[in-house]
Design a protein around this motif. Structure first.
Motif, PDB file in Angstrom:
ATOM      1  N   PRO A 199       7.749 -12.734  -2.513  1.00  0.00           N
ATOM      2  CA  PRO A 199       6.728 -11.956  -3.236  1.00  0.00           C
ATOM      3  C   PRO A 199       5.522 -12.771  -3.671  1.00  0.00           C
ATOM      4  O   PRO A 199       4.664 -12.251  -4.380  1.00  0.00           O
ATOM      5  N   SER A 200       5.426 -14.037  -3.270  1.00  0.00           N
ATOM      6  CA  SER A 200       4.360 -14.905  -3.781  1.00  0.00           C
ATOM      7  C   SER A 200       2.972 -14.352  -3.482  1.00  0.00           C
ATOM      8  O   SER A 200       2.059 -14.474  -4.307  1.00  0.00           O
ATOM      9  N   ALA A 201       2.785 -13.730  -2.311  1.00  0.00           N
ATOM     10  CA  ALA A 201       1.455 -13.217  -1.957  1.00  0.00           C
ATOM     11  C   ALA A 201       1.019 -12.081  -2.864  1.00  0.00           C
ATOM     12  O   ALA A 201      -0.180 -11.834  -3.020  1.00  0.00           O
ATOM     13  N   LEU A 202       1.969 -11.375  -3.482  1.00  0.00           N
ATOM     14  CA  LEU A 202       1.599 -10.256  -4.351  1.00  0.00           C
ATOM     15  C   LEU A 202       0.861 -10.729  -5.604  1.00  0.00           C
ATOM     16  O   LEU A 202       0.171  -9.939  -6.245  1.00  0.00           O
ATOM     17  N   ALA A 203       0.996 -12.016  -5.932  1.00  0.00           N
ATOM     18  CA  ALA A 203       0.292 -12.552  -7.103  1.00  0.00           C
ATOM     19  C   ALA A 203      -1.220 -12.411  -6.943  1.00  0.00           C
ATOM     20  O   ALA A 203      -1.934 -12.151  -7.920  1.00  0.00           O
ATOM     21  N   TRP A 204      -1.727 -12.578  -5.713  1.00  0.00           N
ATOM     22  CA  TRP A 204      -3.172 -12.399  -5.492  1.00  0.00           C
ATOM     23  C   TRP A 204      -3.485 -11.073  -4.793  1.00  0.00           C
ATOM     24  O   TRP A 204      -4.567 -10.524  -4.961  1.00  0.00           O
ATOM     25  N   MET A 205      -2.541 -10.560  -4.032  1.00  0.00           N
ATOM     26  CA  MET A 205      -2.760  -9.304  -3.332  1.00  0.00           C
ATOM     27  C   MET A 205      -2.743  -8.111  -4.281  1.00  0.00           C
ATOM     28  O   MET A 205      -3.493  -7.144  -4.100  1.00  0.00           O
ATOM     29  N   ALA A 206      -1.879  -8.176  -5.283  1.00  0.00           N
ATOM     30  CA  ALA A 206      -1.719  -7.058  -6.214  1.00  0.00           C
ATOM     31  C   ALA A 206      -1.532  -7.573  -7.634  1.00  0.00           C
ATOM     32  O   ALA A 206      -0.500  -7.338  -8.260  1.00  0.00           O
ATOM     33  N   PRO A 207      -2.520  -8.288  -8.179  1.00  0.00           N
ATOM     34  CA  PRO A 207      -2.364  -8.808  -9.538  1.00  0.00           C
ATOM     35  C   PRO A 207      -2.220  -7.663 -10.538  1.00  0.00           C
ATOM     36  O   PRO A 207      -2.928  -6.670 -10.462  1.00  0.00           O
ATOM     37  N   GLY A 208      -1.259  -7.808 -11.434  1.00  0.00           N
ATOM     38  CA  GLY A 208      -1.018  -6.750 -12.406  1.00  0.00           C
ATOM     39  C   GLY A 208      -0.020  -5.723 -11.939  1.00  0.00           C
ATOM     40  O   GLY A 208       0.417  -4.879 -12.713  1.00  0.00           O
ATOM     41  N   GLY A 209       0.356  -5.771 -10.651  1.00  0.00           N
ATOM     42  CA  GLY A 209       1.363  -4.838 -10.145  1.00  0.00           C
ATOM     43  C   GLY A 209       0.874  -3.397 -10.151  1.00  0.00           C
ATOM     44  O   GLY A 209      -0.319  -3.119 -10.079  1.00  0.00           O
ATOM     45  N   ARG A 246       0.842  -1.209   0.000  1.00  0.00           N
ATOM     46  CA  ARG A 246       0.000   0.000   0.000  1.00  0.00           C
ATOM     47  C   ARG A 246       0.868   1.246   0.000  1.00  0.00           C
ATOM     48  O   ARG A 246       0.558   2.236  -0.683  1.00  0.00           O
ATOM     49  N   LEU A 247       1.961   1.232   0.754  1.00  0.00           N
ATOM     50  CA  LEU A 247       2.855   2.384   0.782  1.00  0.00           C
ATOM     51  C   LEU A 247       3.520   2.582  -0.566  1.00  0.00           C
ATOM     52  O   LEU A 247       3.575   3.713  -1.084  1.00  0.00           O
ATOM     53  N   ALA A 248       4.024   1.509  -1.160  1.00  0.00           N
ATOM     54  CA  ALA A 248       4.677   1.606  -2.469  1.00  0.00           C
ATOM     55  C   ALA A 248       3.710   2.122  -3.528  1.00  0.00           C
ATOM     56  O   ALA A 248       4.046   2.996  -4.333  1.00  0.00           O
ATOM     57  N   ARG A 249       2.497   1.604  -3.505  1.00  0.00           N
ATOM     58  CA  ARG A 249       1.495   2.021  -4.484  1.00  0.00           C
ATOM     59  C   ARG A 249       1.123   3.484  -4.306  1.00  0.00           C
ATOM     60  O   ARG A 249       0.949   4.230  -5.282  1.00  0.00           O
ATOM     61  N   GLY A 250       1.023   3.929  -3.058  1.00  0.00           N
ATOM     62  CA  GLY A 250       0.708   5.325  -2.797  1.00  0.00           C
ATOM     63  C   GLY A 250       1.809   6.258  -3.257  1.00  0.00           C
ATOM     64  O   GLY A 250       1.540   7.327  -3.831  1.00  0.00           O
ATOM     65  N   LEU A 251       3.061   5.877  -3.029  1.00  0.00           N
ATOM     66  CA  LEU A 251       4.183   6.688  -3.496  1.00  0.00           C
ATOM     67  C   LEU A 251       4.188   6.779  -5.016  1.00  0.00           C
ATOM     68  O   LEU A 251       4.383   7.855  -5.595  1.00  0.00           O
ATOM     69  N   ALA A 252       3.991   5.637  -5.675  1.00  0.00           N
ATOM     70  CA  ALA A 252       3.998   5.618  -7.140  1.00  0.00           C
ATOM     71  C   ALA A 252       2.861   6.460  -7.705  1.00  0.00           C
ATOM     72  O   ALA A 252       3.022   7.137  -8.735  1.00  0.00           O
ATOM     73  N   ALA A 253       1.712   6.448  -7.048  1.00  0.00           N
ATOM     74  CA  ALA A 253       0.579   7.253  -7.516  1.00  0.00           C
ATOM     75  C   ALA A 253       0.903   8.739  -7.478  1.00  0.00           C
ATOM     76  O   ALA A 253       0.338   9.525  -8.247  1.00  0.00           O
ATOM     77  N   GLN A 305      -6.048  -6.569  -2.694  1.00  0.00           N
ATOM     78  CA  GLN A 305      -6.275  -5.556  -1.663  1.00  0.00           C
ATOM     79  C   GLN A 305      -7.527  -4.734  -1.919  1.00  0.00           C
ATOM     80  O   GLN A 305      -8.291  -4.440  -0.997  1.00  0.00           O
ATOM     81  N   THR A 306      -7.777  -4.375  -3.165  1.00  0.00           N
ATOM     82  CA  THR A 306      -8.951  -3.553  -3.473  1.00  0.00           C
ATOM     83  C   THR A 306     -10.229  -4.289  -3.118  1.00  0.00           C
ATOM     84  O   THR A 306     -11.160  -3.707  -2.527  1.00  0.00           O
ATOM     85  N   ASP A 307     -10.298  -5.577  -3.443  1.00  0.00           N
ATOM     86  CA  ASP A 307     -11.504  -6.331  -3.126  1.00  0.00           C
ATOM     87  C   ASP A 307     -11.597  -6.674  -1.651  1.00  0.00           C
ATOM     88  O   ASP A 307     -12.702  -6.861  -1.129  1.00  0.00           O
ATOM     89  N   PHE A 308     -10.470  -6.756  -0.959  1.00  0.00           N
ATOM     90  CA  PHE A 308     -10.543  -6.922   0.496  1.00  0.00           C
ATOM     91  C   PHE A 308     -11.194  -5.694   1.120  1.00  0.00           C
ATOM     92  O   PHE A 308     -12.033  -5.805   2.025  1.00  0.00           O
ATOM     93  N   ASP A 309     -10.818  -4.510   0.628  1.00  0.00           N
ATOM     94  CA  ASP A 309     -11.492  -3.297   1.090  1.00  0.00           C
ATOM     95  C   ASP A 309     -12.986  -3.372   0.814  1.00  0.00           C
ATOM     96  O   ASP A 309     -13.814  -3.021   1.668  1.00  0.00           O
ATOM     97  N   HIS A 310     -13.336  -3.822  -0.381  1.00  0.00           N
ATOM     98  CA  HIS A 310     -14.749  -3.934  -0.744  1.00  0.00           C
ATOM     99  C   HIS A 310     -15.482  -4.911   0.181  1.00  0.00           C
ATOM    100  O   HIS A 310     -16.644  -4.689   0.535  1.00  0.00           O
ATOM    101  N   LEU A 311     -14.807  -5.990   0.550  1.00  0.00           N
ATOM    102  CA  LEU A 311     -15.404  -6.951   1.479  1.00  0.00           C
ATOM    103  C   LEU A 311     -15.741  -6.271   2.801  1.00  0.00           C
ATOM    104  O   LEU A 311     -16.845  -6.444   3.345  1.00  0.00           O
TER     105      LEU A 311
END
Length: 356
Positions: free
Chosen positions: A40-50, A21-28, A241-247
């Motif tokens: 990094p295996s969890a990023l495959a489902w946590m942040a698909p598409g990078g 979340r921090l990395a994504r916010g900085l990049a934004a 992460q986005t859909d976890f927020d939605h949940l």
């Protein structure tokens, strides 16, 4: 600026979640980020598409540190949760800055707490006395719940997206059959009070639909009968992460655990129960108490937290409409207080600008 964020995944992906979340916010915001992560295996489902602007570096690859040390050092090095970056990278970071250039900044990003020491230690320098970083200075950066801390991660458009959220449409997209019953998210470790919670739902006078997240919650409540009295259960796959927020936005009551999901539950604005990460010396008891004090939790919510976290014995308070209304009021007031403050990224950028 160029940012290197170092993250070691301990056991439950929470460290990875915060760092992503921090990395994504900085990049934004136009920053260039390398996220160093040992698993990094969890990023495959946590942040698909990078994310554009974020490069993932598998930290424990044999050549990763050497290749990175051959390039320019970062302007900001973030050591998440005391994870000790590679010596080659520290040595590169410690090289003299060109004349007239901005000073590089080393941040030690700490764990979240509402305890009083956070305000005392936030922003303090920590001189380095050994290793390739000798003579450099780290600075403690403590996330927290007050203006005197580092704040909480929050995207600039979060509340706008929350207001536009269509619960029924999202549930339908996930294939979750919903007929207006109370929705409860279960994201937990293995609480001893889980059976009591299920029994309360099963015998309640109104139906409850429990949405069980993948991982430890699903292992604590393995798939079985989907209908148990007034309780129906859906087991979910791993969610980005986005859909976890939605949940969390979709549910009327959220059971969350760890650090990242606690913050997201606060932003969701619904009643929630937090299972804190247990520590061998029971230091988490004090940490939970400080959070409940800050939240100004009503007695039934405080009692439920103590039971849910194995800090007391007895029957769980009833999850009736009156209890959830009082819990919701406390959560709404806490969220309003936090929204009046700057978010973590705003404070971090300001802090780095001051130190550089």
């Amino acid at each position: 600026m160029r940012w290197d964020i170092f993250c070691k995944v301990i056991d439950n992906h929470g460290d990875a979640g915060v760092c992503w979340r921090l990395a994504r916010g900085l990049a934004a915001g136009g920053e260039t980020v390398r996220l160093w992560i040992d698993d990094p295996s969890a990023l495959a489902w946590m942040a698909p598409g990078g994310c554009k602007g974020v490069e993932i570096v598998t930290w424990n690859r044999r050549d990763a540190a050497q290749r990175a040390a051959a390039g320019p050092p970062p302007d900001v090095l973030i050591e998440a949760f005391g994870c000790d970056p590679e010596p080659e990278l520290i040595a590169r970071f410690a090289e003299p800055v060109r004349p007239g250039g901005a000073r590089r900044v080393w941040i030690n990003l700490e764990y979240l707490s509402a305890e009083p020491y956070v305000e005392r230690l936030h922003g303090l320098p920590s001189p380095v006395f050994k290793g390739p970083g000798t003579s450099l200075t780290k600075h403690f950066f403590y996330p927290g719940f007050t203006p005197a801390t580092g704040g909480l991660l929050r995207e600039g458009d979060l509340l706008e997206r929350r207001q536009r959220f269509d619960r029924a449409a999202w549930l339908a997209q996930q294939g979750i059959a919903w007929h207006g019953e109370r929705l409860v998210c279960l994201f937990c470790y293995e609480p001893l009070a889980l059976d009591a919670l299920l029994a309360q739902f099963e015998s309640a006078g109104e139906p409850t639909h429990l949405l069980v997240t993948a991982g430890r919650a699903a292992r604590a409540l393995p798939p079985g009968p989907a209908r148990r009295g007034a309780l129906s259960i859906t087991w979910l796959p791993h969610l980005p992460q986005t859909d976890f927020d939605h949940l969390l936005w979709a549910c009327d009551l959220n059971f969350v655990r760890g650090e990242d999901s606690l913050v997201r539950a606060l932003w969701a604005g619904s009643p929630f129960v937090w299972q804190i990460y247990a520590q061998d010396d029971d230091a988490h008891h004090t940490k939970l108490g400080a959070f409940l004090d800050w939240l100004e939790a009503p007695p039934s919510l405080r009692r439920f937290h103590h039971l849910w976290n194995g800090m007391a014995e007895g029957e769980l308070p009833a999850l009736d409409d009156a209890a959830l209304a009082s819990w919701g009021a406390a959560c709404a007031a806490a969220r309003a207080c936090l929204l009046a403050q700057d978010d973590l990224l705003t404070r971090l950028l300001r802090f780095v600008a001051q130190k550089s």
